[in-house]
Design an enzyme around this catalytic site. Sequence first.
Site, PDB file in Angstrom:
ATOM      1  N   CYS A   1       0.841  -1.194   0.000  1.00  0.00           N
ATOM      2  CA  CYS A   1       0.000   0.000   0.000  1.00  0.00           C
ATOM      3  C   CYS A   1       0.883   1.252   0.000  1.00  0.00           C
ATOM      4  O   CYS A   1       1.626   1.475  -0.940  1.00  0.00           O
ATOM      5  CB  CYS A   1      -1.007  -0.039   1.142  1.00  0.00           C
ATOM      6  SG  CYS A   1      -2.366   1.161   0.963  1.00  0.00           S
TER       7      CYS A   1
ATOM      8  N   HIS B   1      -3.781  -5.068  -0.444  1.00  0.00           N
ATOM      9  CA  HIS B   1      -3.393  -5.533   0.889  1.00  0.00           C
ATOM     10  C   HIS B   1      -3.387  -7.061   0.907  1.00  0.00           C
ATOM     11  O   HIS B   1      -4.447  -7.672   1.016  1.00  0.00           O
ATOM     12  CB  HIS B   1      -4.374  -5.017   1.944  1.00  0.00           C
ATOM     13  CG  HIS B   1      -4.228  -3.563   2.255  1.00  0.00           C
ATOM     14  ND1 HIS B   1      -3.374  -3.099   3.231  1.00  0.00           N
ATOM     15  CD2 HIS B   1      -4.813  -2.469   1.711  1.00  0.00           C
ATOM     16  CE1 HIS B   1      -3.442  -1.771   3.284  1.00  0.00           C
ATOM     17  NE2 HIS B   1      -4.302  -1.370   2.368  1.00  0.00           N
TER      18      HIS B   1
ATOM     19  N   GLU C   1      -2.611  -8.990   3.265  1.00  0.00           N
ATOM     20  CA  GLU C   1      -3.106  -9.478   4.552  1.00  0.00           C
ATOM     21  C   GLU C   1      -4.630  -9.459   4.642  1.00  0.00           C
ATOM     22  O   GLU C   1      -5.212 -10.086   5.533  1.00  0.00           O
ATOM     23  CB  GLU C   1      -2.496  -8.658   5.703  1.00  0.00           C
ATOM     24  CG  GLU C   1      -3.084  -7.280   5.912  1.00  0.00           C
ATOM     25  CD  GLU C   1      -2.553  -6.202   4.966  1.00  0.00           C
ATOM     26  OE1 GLU C   1      -2.873  -5.023   5.207  1.00  0.00           O
ATOM     27  OE2 GLU C   1      -1.839  -6.534   4.003  1.00  0.00           O
TER      28      GLU C   1
END
Length: 204
Positions: free
Chosen positions: A83, A184, A186
């Site tokens: 990001c 992202h 995650e």
Amino acid sequence: MTTALIDYGAGNLHSVASALKAAGADDVVLTNDPKTVARADRIVLPGVGAYAACMGALEALGGMVEAMEARVRGDGVPFLGICVGMQLLADKGVEHGGCAGLGWIGGEVVPIVPTDPSIKVPHMGWNAVELHTPHALLEAGEAYFLHSYHFRATDPAYVLAHSSHGGEVVAAVGMSNMIGVQFHPEKSQRYGLAFLSRFLEWNP
């Protein structure tokens, strides 16, 4: 193999650390210590928020940028920016009047301006990742995005993938041992964990 996850107060650190461990990392170290980064086998720079604030927080860790430079650009260890961590690879970001970045991959970070005014910014949620250039770490698929600015590269060869949000939005950039992703991992479930697993095995 130690993966240094840089803690400069500007990232979703614990979620990224958990995802790296789920992807197979055996030694993830959350650190704001340049000496730890200088010894790491892999380096991950997360980032959430305004470009200038993130860059300022990174520079405030005395010696950190220099340690990253030496280990990533000097020694060639694998590097991942996530990001805003990806955006900081650029020469500059234009948000709030402009701020110099790391300057590792030529380009600037500019606002997303959709061709269709009905399309909302920020670019938020799941979207397709479409490949520009074959890369060992990337596959076409869907990932989770949340951003209002994106990377405009000086050389199209740096762009590895894009997404579409009222026009093309850069989803990944890279060169040699460095890769940055706007999405992202995650938060991208199976797609994100598979990406992180490949990063942990990567020997550029």
